[in-house]
Structures are given as C-alpha cells and as structure tokens.
Design a protein around this motif. Sequence first.
Motif, mmCIF file in Angstrom:
data_model
loop_
_atom_site.group_PDB
_atom_site.id
_atom_site.type_symbol
_atom_site.label_atom_id
_atom_site.label_comp_id
_atom_site.label_asym_id
_atom_site.label_seq_id
_atom_site.Cartn_x
_atom_site.Cartn_y
_atom_site.Cartn_z
ATOM 1 N N ASP A 267 48.060 28.623 45.299
ATOM 2 C CA ASP A 267 47.606 27.658 44.288
ATOM 3 C C ASP A 267 47.090 26.373 44.939
ATOM 4 O O ASP A 267 46.072 25.814 44.510
ATOM 5 C CB ASP A 267 48.738 27.325 43.306
ATOM 6 C CG ASP A 267 49.044 28.474 42.363
ATOM 7 O OD1 ASP A 267 48.169 29.362 42.220
ATOM 8 O OD2 ASP A 267 50.141 28.492 41.780
ATOM 9 N N ARG B 132 32.407 28.175 48.874
ATOM 10 C CA ARG B 132 33.813 27.975 48.510
ATOM 11 C C ARG B 132 34.553 29.309 48.430
ATOM 12 O O ARG B 132 35.663 29.454 48.925
ATOM 13 C CB ARG B 132 33.890 27.227 47.178
ATOM 14 C CG ARG B 132 35.296 27.030 46.681
ATOM 15 C CD ARG B 132 35.319 26.281 45.354
ATOM 16 N NE ARG B 132 36.682 26.112 44.898
ATOM 17 C CZ ARG B 132 37.501 25.187 45.357
ATOM 18 N NH1 ARG B 132 37.087 24.336 46.269
ATOM 19 N NH2 ARG B 132 38.733 25.099 44.903
ATOM 20 N N ILE B 133 33.926 30.285 47.774
ATOM 21 C CA ILE B 133 34.559 31.605 47.601
ATOM 22 C C ILE B 133 34.775 32.273 48.955
ATOM 23 O O ILE B 133 35.828 32.857 49.231
ATOM 24 C CB ILE B 133 33.704 32.489 46.678
ATOM 25 C CG1 ILE B 133 33.615 31.851 45.283
ATOM 26 C CG2 ILE B 133 34.278 33.893 46.577
ATOM 27 C CD1 ILE B 133 32.605 32.499 44.375
ATOM 28 N N GLU C 233 42.885 32.643 52.813
ATOM 29 C CA GLU C 233 44.041 33.315 52.188
ATOM 30 C C GLU C 233 44.837 34.129 53.199
ATOM 31 O O GLU C 233 46.019 34.406 53.004
ATOM 32 C CB GLU C 233 43.561 34.224 51.051
ATOM 33 C CG GLU C 233 43.235 33.473 49.764
ATOM 34 C CD GLU C 233 42.727 34.404 48.679
ATOM 35 O OE1 GLU C 233 42.453 35.590 48.993
ATOM 36 O OE2 GLU C 233 42.589 33.959 47.529
ATOM 37 N N TYR D 206 30.521 30.924 38.441
ATOM 38 C CA TYR D 206 31.945 30.614 38.228
ATOM 39 C C TYR D 206 32.107 29.411 37.308
ATOM 40 O O TYR D 206 33.028 29.358 36.486
ATOM 41 C CB TYR D 206 32.638 30.376 39.572
ATOM 42 C CG TYR D 206 33.147 31.648 40.201
ATOM 43 C CD1 TYR D 206 34.495 31.990 40.145
ATOM 44 C CD2 TYR D 206 32.287 32.541 40.826
ATOM 45 C CE1 TYR D 206 34.969 33.168 40.704
ATOM 46 C CE2 TYR D 206 32.735 33.725 41.390
ATOM 47 C CZ TYR D 206 34.082 34.033 41.322
ATOM 48 O OH TYR D 206 34.534 35.217 41.862
ATOM 49 N N HIS E 219 43.622 26.987 46.358
ATOM 50 C CA HIS E 219 42.578 27.042 45.332
ATOM 51 C C HIS E 219 42.278 25.663 44.754
ATOM 52 O O HIS E 219 41.189 25.445 44.218
ATOM 53 C CB HIS E 219 42.975 28.012 44.214
ATOM 54 C CG HIS E 219 42.730 29.446 44.565
ATOM 55 N ND1 HIS E 219 41.612 30.130 44.165
ATOM 56 C CD2 HIS E 219 43.464 30.332 45.300
ATOM 57 C CE1 HIS E 219 41.653 31.379 44.623
ATOM 58 N NE2 HIS E 219 42.773 31.511 45.320
ATOM 59 N N ASP E 220 43.220 24.730 44.873
ATOM 60 C CA ASP E 220 43.013 23.371 44.360
ATOM 61 C C ASP E 220 42.224 22.493 45.329
ATOM 62 O O ASP E 220 41.798 21.400 44.961
ATOM 63 C CB ASP E 220 44.355 22.696 44.052
ATOM 64 C CG ASP E 220 45.006 23.256 42.790
ATOM 65 O OD1 ASP E 220 44.274 23.834 41.959
ATOM 66 O OD2 ASP E 220 46.241 23.116 42.643
ATOM 67 N N ILE F 100 37.703 30.464 50.800
ATOM 68 C CA ILE F 100 39.023 30.783 50.245
ATOM 69 C C ILE F 100 39.439 32.187 50.657
ATOM 70 O O ILE F 100 40.591 32.426 51.048
ATOM 71 C CB ILE F 100 39.020 30.633 48.705
ATOM 72 C CG1 ILE F 100 38.990 29.143 48.326
ATOM 73 C CG2 ILE F 100 40.246 31.301 48.087
ATOM 74 C CD1 ILE F 100 38.890 28.880 46.841
ATOM 75 N N SER F 101 38.522 33.149 50.593
ATOM 76 C CA SER F 101 38.823 34.535 50.971
ATOM 77 C C SER F 101 39.298 34.608 52.419
ATOM 78 O O SER F 101 40.210 35.375 52.753
ATOM 79 C CB SER F 101 37.581 35.414 50.777
ATOM 80 O OG SER F 101 37.204 35.440 49.426
#
Length: 343
Positions: free
Chosen positions: A231, A212-213, A220, A73, A234-235, A216-217
């Motif tokens: 947003d 991290r991915i 969410e 990434y 993701h920050d 976040i998944s």
Amino acid sequence: MSGLQKKKQTTAKPRKKLNTTKKCKACRKTFRPATAWQTYCQEACKTARSTADKRKALDASRLERFMTSAFAYWMAGEAQRAGRLEIVKGHTVESLLALYDVYKYYLRANGYGEDSRLYAMAHVHPVKPADGDYIGVLFAENLFVCPELPNKQHGNQYFGYGKCIHRAHTSPANFVSEDESRKTIIRRIVCYLGEDVVVEFAKKAKVQPAQRIKRISHLELFLDELGMTLDELHDCSTVKLGQLQAQLAGKEAFVITSGGKDQFGVLIHELQRHAEFRPDGIAELVPLLEQLQERTAANFLSSVEIVPQKVIDKVALYGWKVMHGQQADLDHVRDLLKLYMPL
C-alpha cells in the motif's frame, strides 16, 4: 544403377497431388492453384493479407498501450468515483483527444509527478451534486485544472454550465463498484466506447504505457529491501518511485523538476479554453488577469506591495468561482483592482 542413385531414388519426397480447387485466404474466392502450397489466388491478395495482418498486430499494440497508460487508469478512477460508465458516453476520437489535452495540461501544471500536487482536476458540473438528477461527465468542457484549495472549498456545488447526463439515462449494467479493479474497469471502458474508437485515439494521441505501472511492477519484488508495504508503494508519487529504483540500483536518481505552473497562468489558460463553451464572456476577464499577473510578478521585485496580496487572492478566488460556473462579472473584478492598477 549405382548405390547412390538408388539412395536418392528411395529418399526423394513424393510429389503432392494438387487439389482441383482452393479458396483464397484473402478474398475467399475459389481458384485453381499452380502448386500444392499456393494459398492465394494472386500476388495482390497475398500483399493485402500481409498488410491486414500487420495492421491487426499494430492495432493490438495500440490497444495494449492505451490499456496500460496512466490516462486510461485515470479514466477508470473517474468512472469508479462516479459509479457509472456513462460518464464517458458519446465520446468520439476527437473528444477523447480534447480530454487527453486537458489531462496532459493537468500533469504539466503539477510538474509531472512531483511529490506536492498543487492542482486538481475539477468539474464544472459535479460528478455527485448535492441535489439534482444530473451527473457531471468526463469531457473536456466539464473539466478544468484548479488549485487544490479552491476546489475543496467549492465541494459539490453547482452554479451552471458544464456537461452532464440524467440519471434516467444510465443503466444498472454499467454500474462500477468501489472494489472493482482498475484493469477491469479499463476493459469495460474499451468495450463501452468501442475498440475502433480507442485504437484510433491511441494512434493519434501516441499514447504510451505508464512509467508508474512499470516501476511499481518492478519494485513490488523488493518490498523487504525497501522496508515498505504494498500500500505504501502504491501511494508513492512517480518521482518517488524513480528514486526508489535508483536506490536499489545504487545510483542517484535523475529528476526533471519543471516547477509546475503559476496560479494565474493556469487560470488564464483555462478561461481561454472554456470561452468556447461559455456564453457569458469569460474571455473578457483574461486581459485583466494578465495585467494582474504582471503586477504580481512585480511585487517580488519591489520593496512595496504594488497590489496587496489579499486583493490578489480575492481576484484569484473569484476567477476560480467563475471557472466552476459562476456568472462572469467584469465590473466586479474592475472594482477590486481599480485602486492598484490602470484598467
């Protein structure tokens, strides 16, 4: 004949007729099978096919791990910033491993995802120089870990050294747009470098999917409970994401705080690494900086400044200018320090 014998006789499966010849699934040679279900001409072919299938599955797993890694990434983000895939042109397994080492050191210097990022990934030759037809590329010899402030002050100036390509050697087909997704860019990078190179790199580097991915998944799904927008999520830093996960689970987050690296430690490390690429003797600065590092540490234990902070800052700033490509001048550093330490 009894009823049981008749039943067995009527329910028995008819024997399949053997084909005269078959093609082996492994070596593709024609052979005469001993049974209707034989698909390999010999046991060695069966073993070879099984080994090949396992290797293929393992390679697919390695490729997937690379494509979901934080390193991939980051590479995609750099390609997007440059606007061209050519910034990774010419990478081999060995050069990717060298680049990965720089990336890991960058994470270590920043304390592995702590909220305050002290260090940036700086370029010797800028990706987008103020003038000129050359573009800085994503190779270990063109990158170094640098404090945020000196890197911002340097901007896109170019003093010399580094690794670059000419704009004339880029193709419109390899243009990367600002609105392209990172996943798409990663797939393009894999195709551009070649799957064999990427898989072998992932094998040697033992690349793993980004935490991290994954976080976040998961988070969410709970934006309303967290009171956050997508947003904002993701920050968040990796550490913050872990804290949010723990908050949802009603647990206290376990956070590893490494404290990162001190400025002179990072500068000395990067000067030593780049000495391999630079003909101007930057390694000769290292002993002076190591002495200054010791004196800086002594400042905290003394009621009187052994070396004034403004002198320390001046030497450090000069060191980062040298890392950005400025010609190394040992006498200049000696002049700055001669009043405060034996040289």
